[in-house]
Design a protein around this motif. Sequence first.
Motif, PDB file in Angstrom:
ATOM      1  N   TYR A  57       0.832  -1.203   0.000  1.00 12.48           N
ATOM      2  CA  TYR A  57       0.000   0.000   0.000  1.00 12.48           C
ATOM      3  C   TYR A  57       0.866   1.252   0.000  1.00 12.48           C
ATOM      4  O   TYR A  57       1.993   1.245   0.499  1.00 12.48           O
ATOM      5  N   VAL A  58       0.310   2.341  -0.512  1.00 12.31           N
ATOM      6  CA  VAL A  58       0.975   3.637  -0.459  1.00 12.31           C
ATOM      7  C   VAL A  58       0.761   4.196   0.947  1.00 12.31           C
ATOM      8  O   VAL A  58      -0.368   4.344   1.404  1.00 12.31           O
ATOM      9  N   ALA A  59       1.869   4.481   1.618  1.00 14.20           N
ATOM     10  CA  ALA A  59       1.799   4.987   2.979  1.00 14.20           C
ATOM     11  C   ALA A  59       1.783   6.511   3.014  1.00 14.20           C
ATOM     12  O   ALA A  59       1.019   7.114   3.752  1.00 14.20           O
ATOM     13  N   LYS A  60       2.630   7.111   2.215  1.00 15.46           N
ATOM     14  CA  LYS A  60       2.769   8.568   2.263  1.00 15.46           C
ATOM     15  C   LYS A  60       3.218   9.080   0.901  1.00 15.46           C
ATOM     16  O   LYS A  60       4.078   8.484   0.263  1.00 15.46           O
ATOM     17  N   ILE A  61       2.628  10.179   0.483  1.00 13.80           N
ATOM     18  CA  ILE A  61       3.045  10.870  -0.726  1.00 13.80           C
ATOM     19  C   ILE A  61       3.932  12.037  -0.295  1.00 13.80           C
ATOM     20  O   ILE A  61       3.532  12.844   0.547  1.00 13.80           O
ATOM     21  N   LYS A  62       5.130  12.090  -0.848  1.00 10.09           N
ATOM     22  CA  LYS A  62       6.074  13.149  -0.483  1.00 10.09           C
ATOM     23  C   LYS A  62       5.783  14.420  -1.265  1.00 10.09           C
ATOM     24  O   LYS A  62       5.540  14.371  -2.471  1.00 10.09           O
ATOM     25  N   GLU A  63       5.825  15.541  -0.569  1.00 15.46           N
ATOM     26  CA  GLU A  63       5.601  16.834  -1.213  1.00 15.46           C
ATOM     27  C   GLU A  63       6.585  17.037  -2.349  1.00 15.46           C
ATOM     28  O   GLU A  63       7.761  16.733  -2.212  1.00 15.46           O
ATOM     29  N   ASN A  64       6.123  17.545  -3.447  1.00 11.42           N
ATOM     30  CA  ASN A  64       6.938  17.899  -4.612  1.00 11.42           C
ATOM     31  C   ASN A  64       7.626  16.711  -5.279  1.00 11.42           C
ATOM     32  O   ASN A  64       8.471  16.905  -6.149  1.00 11.42           O
ATOM     33  N   GLY A  65       7.295  15.483  -4.894  1.00 11.82           N
ATOM     34  CA  GLY A  65       7.863  14.307  -5.545  1.00 11.82           C
ATOM     35  C   GLY A  65       7.104  13.983  -6.823  1.00 11.82           C
ATOM     36  O   GLY A  65       6.094  14.608  -7.154  1.00 11.82           O
ATOM     37  N   ALA A  66       7.584  12.983  -7.544  1.00  7.67           N
ATOM     38  CA  ALA A  66       6.960  12.591  -8.810  1.00  7.67           C
ATOM     39  C   ALA A  66       5.492  12.209  -8.617  1.00  7.67           C
ATOM     40  O   ALA A  66       4.634  12.582  -9.410  1.00  7.67           O
ATOM     41  N   ALA A  67       5.176  11.465  -7.560  1.00 11.47           N
ATOM     42  CA  ALA A  67       3.789  11.046  -7.310  1.00 11.47           C
ATOM     43  C   ALA A  67       2.903  12.241  -6.975  1.00 11.47           C
ATOM     44  O   ALA A  67       1.760  12.320  -7.432  1.00 11.47           O
ATOM     45  N   ALA A  68       3.418  13.181  -6.196  1.00 12.03           N
ATOM     46  CA  ALA A  68       2.630  14.374  -5.844  1.00 12.03           C
ATOM     47  C   ALA A  68       2.367  15.227  -7.078  1.00 12.03           C
ATOM     48  O   ALA A  68       1.268  15.765  -7.243  1.00 12.03           O
ATOM     49  N   GLN A  69       3.343  15.357  -7.940  1.00 11.25           N
ATOM     50  CA  GLN A  69       3.174  16.157  -9.157  1.00 11.25           C
ATOM     51  C   GLN A  69       2.161  15.520 -10.099  1.00 11.25           C
ATOM     52  O   GLN A  69       1.389  16.217 -10.745  1.00 11.25           O
ATOM     53  N   ASP A  70       2.143  14.187 -10.162  1.00  9.13           N
ATOM     54  CA  ASP A  70       1.155  13.492 -10.985  1.00  9.13           C
ATOM     55  C   ASP A  70      -0.242  13.633 -10.382  1.00  9.13           C
ATOM     56  O   ASP A  70      -1.227  13.768 -11.102  1.00  9.13           O
ATOM     57  N   ALA A  71      -0.337  13.546  -9.056  1.00 13.00           N
ATOM     58  CA  ALA A  71      -1.554  13.787  -8.264  1.00 13.00           C
ATOM     59  C   ALA A  71      -2.623  12.694  -8.328  1.00 13.00           C
ATOM     60  O   ALA A  71      -3.689  12.848  -7.759  1.00 13.00           O
ATOM     61  N   ARG A  72      -2.373  11.576  -8.978  1.00  6.18           N
ATOM     62  CA  ARG A  72      -3.383  10.520  -9.016  1.00  6.18           C
ATOM     63  C   ARG A  72      -3.177   9.483  -7.923  1.00  6.18           C
ATOM     64  O   ARG A  72      -4.137   8.924  -7.406  1.00  6.18           O
ATOM     65  N   LEU A  73      -1.943   9.190  -7.568  1.00  8.48           N
ATOM     66  CA  LEU A  73      -1.645   8.224  -6.517  1.00  8.48           C
ATOM     67  C   LEU A  73      -1.984   8.854  -5.170  1.00  8.48           C
ATOM     68  O   LEU A  73      -1.639  10.009  -4.917  1.00  8.48           O
ATOM     69  N   GLN A  74      -2.694   8.096  -4.326  1.00  6.19           N
ATOM     70  CA  GLN A  74      -3.129   8.620  -3.037  1.00  6.19           C
ATOM     71  C   GLN A  74      -2.704   7.693  -1.901  1.00  6.19           C
ATOM     72  O   GLN A  74      -2.553   6.487  -2.102  1.00  6.19           O
ATOM     73  N   GLU A  75      -2.547   8.251  -0.721  1.00  2.00           N
ATOM     74  CA  GLU A  75      -2.252   7.444   0.455  1.00  2.00           C
ATOM     75  C   GLU A  75      -3.383   6.443   0.659  1.00  2.00           C
ATOM     76  O   GLU A  75      -4.552   6.788   0.557  1.00  2.00           O
ATOM     77  N   GLY A  76      -3.011   5.191   0.903  1.00  2.00           N
ATOM     78  CA  GLY A  76      -3.992   4.126   1.083  1.00  2.00           C
ATOM     79  C   GLY A  76      -4.265   3.324  -0.172  1.00  2.00           C
ATOM     80  O   GLY A  76      -4.897   2.275  -0.107  1.00  2.00           O
ATOM     81  N   ASP A  77      -3.786   3.779  -1.328  1.00  2.00           N
ATOM     82  CA  ASP A  77      -3.960   3.020  -2.567  1.00  2.00           C
ATOM     83  C   ASP A  77      -3.154   1.723  -2.492  1.00  2.00           C
ATOM     84  O   ASP A  77      -2.064   1.687  -1.926  1.00  2.00           O
ATOM     85  N   LYS A  78      -3.685   0.662  -3.085  1.00  2.00           N
ATOM     86  CA  LYS A  78      -2.994  -0.630  -3.157  1.00  2.00           C
ATOM     87  C   LYS A  78      -2.245  -0.702  -4.482  1.00  2.00           C
ATOM     88  O   LYS A  78      -2.827  -0.482  -5.536  1.00  2.00           O
ATOM     89  N   ILE A  79      -0.958  -1.010  -4.410  1.00  2.00           N
ATOM     90  CA  ILE A  79      -0.164  -1.137  -5.635  1.00  2.00           C
ATOM     91  C   ILE A  79      -0.202  -2.598  -6.059  1.00  2.00           C
ATOM     92  O   ILE A  79       0.272  -3.475  -5.344  1.00  2.00           O
ATOM     93  N   ILE A  80      -0.798  -2.851  -7.198  1.00  2.00           N
ATOM     94  CA  ILE A  80      -0.982  -4.209  -7.699  1.00  2.00           C
ATOM     95  C   ILE A  80       0.260  -4.692  -8.452  1.00  2.00           C
ATOM     96  O   ILE A  80       0.678  -5.834  -8.300  1.00  2.00           O
ATOM     97  N   ALA A  81       0.851  -3.803  -9.276  1.00  2.00           N
ATOM     98  CA  ALA A  81       1.998  -4.209 -10.088  1.00  2.00           C
ATOM     99  C   ALA A  81       2.904  -3.016 -10.361  1.00  2.00           C
ATOM    100  O   ALA A  81       2.462  -1.868 -10.382  1.00  2.00           O
ATOM    101  N   VAL A  82       4.183  -3.315 -10.579  1.00  2.00           N
ATOM    102  CA  VAL A  82       5.189  -2.327 -10.969  1.00  2.00           C
ATOM    103  C   VAL A  82       5.811  -2.822 -12.269  1.00  2.00           C
ATOM    104  O   VAL A  82       6.339  -3.938 -12.317  1.00  2.00           O
ATOM    105  N   ASN A  83       5.694  -2.018 -13.306  1.00  2.00           N
ATOM    106  CA  ASN A  83       6.204  -2.385 -14.638  1.00  2.00           C
ATOM    107  C   ASN A  83       5.720  -3.773 -15.058  1.00  2.00           C
ATOM    108  O   ASN A  83       6.473  -4.577 -15.613  1.00  2.00           O
ATOM    109  N   GLY A  84       4.468  -4.072 -14.765  1.00  2.00           N
ATOM    110  CA  GLY A  84       3.867  -5.344 -15.147  1.00  2.00           C
ATOM    111  C   GLY A  84       4.151  -6.496 -14.197  1.00  2.00           C
ATOM    112  O   GLY A  84       3.596  -7.578 -14.353  1.00  2.00           O
ATOM    113  N   ARG A  85       4.985  -6.302 -13.203  1.00  2.00           N
ATOM    114  CA  ARG A  85       5.317  -7.354 -12.238  1.00  2.00           C
ATOM    115  C   ARG A  85       4.370  -7.272 -11.045  1.00  2.00           C
ATOM    116  O   ARG A  85       4.318  -6.260 -10.344  1.00  2.00           O
ATOM    117  N   LEU A  86       3.584  -8.330 -10.829  1.00  2.00           N
ATOM    118  CA  LEU A  86       2.642  -8.355  -9.715  1.00  2.00           C
ATOM    119  C   LEU A  86       3.381  -8.346  -8.384  1.00  2.00           C
ATOM    120  O   LEU A  86       4.424  -8.982  -8.240  1.00  2.00           O
TER     121      LEU A  86
END
Length: 154
Positions: A43-72
């Motif tokens: 799970y996403v625990a914390k979004i860092k200010e001014n980081g790549a995830a914060a700038q994108d703004a779609r990823l939120q704290e509490g989201d479940k990460i299912i896969a990274v680059n297609g890897r479950l």
Amino acid sequence: MNGSAHSTPSVLYINLKRGPAGLGFNIVGGVDQQYVMNDSAIYVAKIKENGAAAQDARLQEGDKIIAVNGRLLENLSHSAAVQLFRTAGEDVQLCVQQRQYLSQQNGPFGSQSDGDSSSSFNTQTMITLVATAALATVVGILVYKRLRGPRSPF
């Protein structure tokens, strides 16, 4: 029924470009450090200010990460998941299930990002208190029913 509608969790595909501070978020979970009882997901625990995830703004704290680059990410230890993020390259695609019920203020205790770690004593304390209160409620109900004894339907 209380009239509330149940919604299906949304799944997003998010492309992030690793910046100077990494991907800009911390994670928690894994088979060895379950964040949600009986769930070894990451799970996403914390979004860092001014980081790549914060700038994108779609990823939120509490989201479940299912896969990274297609890897479950299922059945991975926490450290294996962290290593996967660290070696994911500069352009990283995340498959994410948006949160539905997790409420976090400062991120969970012992969360790690793609390059550092952070912790929140307050969140861990809150989780412990909620679990203790739930257990105490169940025990209280069982004791009450036992002391009350059988009842007549009349």
